[in-house]
Design an enzyme around this catalytic site. Sequence first.
Site, PDB file in Angstrom:
ATOM      1  N   CYS A 134      67.849  54.889  -6.587  1.00 52.30           N
ATOM      2  CA  CYS A 134      68.697  55.945  -6.026  1.00 52.30           C
ATOM      3  C   CYS A 134      67.878  56.907  -5.182  1.00 52.30           C
ATOM      4  O   CYS A 134      67.244  57.825  -5.716  1.00 52.30           O
ATOM      5  CB  CYS A 134      69.397  56.683  -7.159  1.00 52.30           C
ATOM      6  SG  CYS A 134      70.365  58.067  -6.575  1.00 52.30           S
ATOM      7  N   CYS A 137      68.892  60.575  -5.406  1.00 47.10           N
ATOM      8  CA  CYS A 137      68.527  61.251  -6.659  1.00 47.10           C
ATOM      9  C   CYS A 137      67.046  61.619  -6.628  1.00 47.10           C
ATOM     10  O   CYS A 137      66.656  62.698  -7.069  1.00 47.10           O
ATOM     11  CB  CYS A 137      68.734  60.354  -7.872  1.00 47.10           C
ATOM     12  SG  CYS A 137      70.271  59.473  -7.915  1.00 47.10           S
ATOM     13  N   ASP A 138      66.222  60.709  -6.151  1.00 49.22           N
ATOM     14  CA  ASP A 138      64.773  60.839  -6.361  1.00 49.22           C
ATOM     15  C   ASP A 138      63.954  61.044  -5.095  1.00 49.22           C
ATOM     16  O   ASP A 138      62.752  61.309  -5.178  1.00 49.22           O
ATOM     17  CB  ASP A 138      64.264  59.574  -7.089  1.00 49.22           C
ATOM     18  CG  ASP A 138      64.964  59.378  -8.417  1.00 49.22           C
ATOM     19  OD1 ASP A 138      65.272  60.396  -9.067  1.00 49.22           O
ATOM     20  OD2 ASP A 138      65.220  58.225  -8.794  1.00 49.22           O
TER      21      ASP A 138
END
Length: 306
Positions: A134, A137-138
Amino acid sequence: MEKVRCLIAGGGPAGYTAAIYASRANLSPVLYEGIQPGGQLTTTTDIENYPGFENGIAGQALMDSMRAQAARLGADLRRGIITGADLSSRPFRITVDNGDEIEADSLIIATGATAKYLGLESETRFRGMGVSACATCDGFFYRNRQVAVVGGGDTACEEASYLANICSKVYMIVRRDVLRASPAMQEKVKSTPNIEILWNCNTREILGDLSGVTGARILRKDGEVFDIAIDGFFLAIGHHPNSEVFSRWIDTDENGYIVTDGKTSRTNVDGVFAAGDVQDPLYRQAITAAASGCRAALDAEKYLNS
Ligand code: NDP
């Protein structure tokens, strides 16, 4: 034991839409949101192709809004993962990860799909230490660093484009000499200066130390093996449907996607309906998932009231 008329498994566009329609039909739906409340859209950036938002909308904001709409209309939204199901007779018996058991007169499965991994031992070892599925997300953790994205589809191109805005360099590791992505996305990655596509390449191993990922060993089709220096390794090679909990009872295709009856959401078990990515290997869009959630709630209403 608690008994509900309409139990919905999954908190993505399909599940929330089913909850909206089921609430308005007085089915008093209970929805378990699963591992990732909001679903896959919470891991994307702007959604530009969801109708009604002229200037696009952030994935998280769209899901927050759907969730709030379902709650306002009376859906009982709960954190929790469905871990077991006995669909052999009605009412169905559903087990939740907190140990609760629930009886349900009808069930809508909208559990979505989950990112695939390559299956390398080093990928497991460094998961959460540089290996991610992701980018939104990261990606933040890799500001001004070098990263790699595996895959050549729309997801890979989107993730690479997103990361290119944050990172100094993005490698795309593509196993063939073509991208599967749509022409517009292909054009975008090819014209981004800090994206380098490694054609005909597969990842042999992810390299790292105690601090996490430091590189990847790449095998090109012509036999050449070489290392790239990266701090982040992002998977974008597709998804598998989250149908396992129900697959003892519910017919699936060879890839695990739930089979539904024609244009309806009906499964092979009366009273069990499926919506969203868990039954859709083809379109997998937020709008098609939402539409199928609507269908499932209408089908459940018809079933319960017949
Ligand atoms: P896809 O299945 O479309 O693409 C997967 C990619 O990963 C392919 O390039 C495939 O290679 C590659 N791949 C698969 N397995 C491996 C492996 N073991 N090693 C290396 N590479 C591998 O998945 P996506 O998630 O990209 O897209 C899913 C669907 O969602 C598509 O229909 C897509 O169009 C859609 N989508 C739409 C978006 C939008 O409209 N904004 C955004 C994102 C996705 P190969 O080509 O060789 O098979």
